[in-house]
Design an enzyme around this catalytic site. Structure first.
Site, mmCIF file in Angstrom:
data_model
loop_
_atom_site.group_PDB
_atom_site.id
_atom_site.type_symbol
_atom_site.label_atom_id
_atom_site.label_comp_id
_atom_site.label_asym_id
_atom_site.label_seq_id
_atom_site.Cartn_x
_atom_site.Cartn_y
_atom_site.Cartn_z
ATOM 1 N N TYR A 96 0.801 -1.235 0.000
ATOM 2 C CA TYR A 96 0.000 0.000 0.000
ATOM 3 C C TYR A 96 0.831 1.282 0.000
ATOM 4 C CZ TYR A 96 -3.792 -3.254 0.983
ATOM 5 O OH TYR A 96 -4.687 -4.284 0.897
ATOM 6 N N HIS A 139 -8.774 1.355 -5.917
ATOM 7 C CA HIS A 139 -7.930 0.533 -5.047
ATOM 8 C C HIS A 139 -6.489 0.966 -5.248
ATOM 9 C CE1 HIS A 139 -11.335 -1.866 -4.132
ATOM 10 N NE2 HIS A 139 -11.586 -1.987 -5.420
HETATM 11 C C1 DHK Z 1 -7.615 -2.106 0.103
HETATM 12 C C2 DHK Z 1 -7.927 -3.121 0.954
HETATM 13 O O1 DHK Z 1 -8.061 -2.897 2.256
HETATM 14 C C3 DHK Z 1 -8.050 -4.504 0.480
HETATM 15 O O2 DHK Z 1 -8.941 -5.259 1.262
HETATM 16 C C4 DHK Z 1 -8.434 -4.581 -0.980
HETATM 17 C C5 DHK Z 1 -7.616 -2.275 -1.350
HETATM 18 C C6 DHK Z 1 -7.511 -3.704 -1.808
HETATM 19 C C7 DHK Z 1 -6.627 -1.336 -2.015
HETATM 20 O O3 DHK Z 1 -5.769 -1.772 -2.776
HETATM 21 O O4 DHK Z 1 -6.731 -0.126 -1.804
HETATM 22 O O5 DHK Z 1 -8.353 -5.914 -1.411
#
Ligand code: DHK
Length: 165
Positions: free
Chosen positions: A24, A102
């Site tokens: 992330y 996402h």
């Molecule tokens: C964020 C999440 O919390 C995951 O559960 C998803 C998403 C993906 C993201 O990539 O922002 O699968």
């Protein structure tokens, strides 16, 4: 009065920056909010930026965006993307265009992340651009609004897209 875009973030996104940074990134949710505000300002759009770990609260905010006749919703529903029929139904119930976002590329991850309950009722979906996806979603919404396609178009409704999952 400035048109408003709701930017709604689902579970665990409050932990952005410290949460699985390899997936992330290192930016925090505050960084995402700043990015959204800057990008929206370029298009004279206001931003209502929120995060919740609770499905019902997210659904209430989708209803609120509908009642407030928001110009659009940028939605990262986190894990509810893959599980929540109720969030899908909330989106289908309001006349507000939703852009699904996402941070990660959900299609390059676990199989259970490949399915989105949100995508069939969203105007568009973006994934894999990191937090820049939020900026791109706002740009896309601004373009839709500028061409007068802010509310869900009859095209989207008649395409049957909403019924097919
Ligand atoms: C964020 C999440 O919390 C995951 O559960 C998803 C998403 C993906 C993201 O990539 O922002 O699968």
């Amino acid at each position: 009065m400035a048109k408003t875009v709701y930017v709604l973030n689902g579970p665990n996104l409050n932990l952005l920056g410290s949460r699985e940074p390899a997936t992330y990134g290192h930016a925090s949710l505050e960084d995402v909010e700043q990015l959204c505000r800057e990008r929206a300002q370029r298009h004279q759009l206001g931003v209502e930026f929120r995060q919740s770990n609770h499905e019902g609260e997210l659904i209430d905010w989708i209803h609120e965006a509908g009642a407030q006749q928001a110009a659009g919703i940028v939605l990262n529903s986190g894990g509810y993307t893959h599980t929540s029929v109720s969030m899908r139904d909330a989106i289908a119930a309001v006349n507000v265009p939703v852009i699904e976002v996402h941070i990660s590329n959900i299609f390059a991850r676990d199989r259970f992340r490949h399915h989105s309950h949100i995508a069939p009722v969203a105007v568009a979906s973006l994934c894999g651009f990191g937090i820049e996806g939020y900026g791109l979603a706002i740009e896309g919404l601004a373009a839709l609004i500028a061409k007068g396609a802010g509310a869900k178009s009859s095209d989207t409704k008649s395409s049957g897209r909403k019924g097919k999952d």
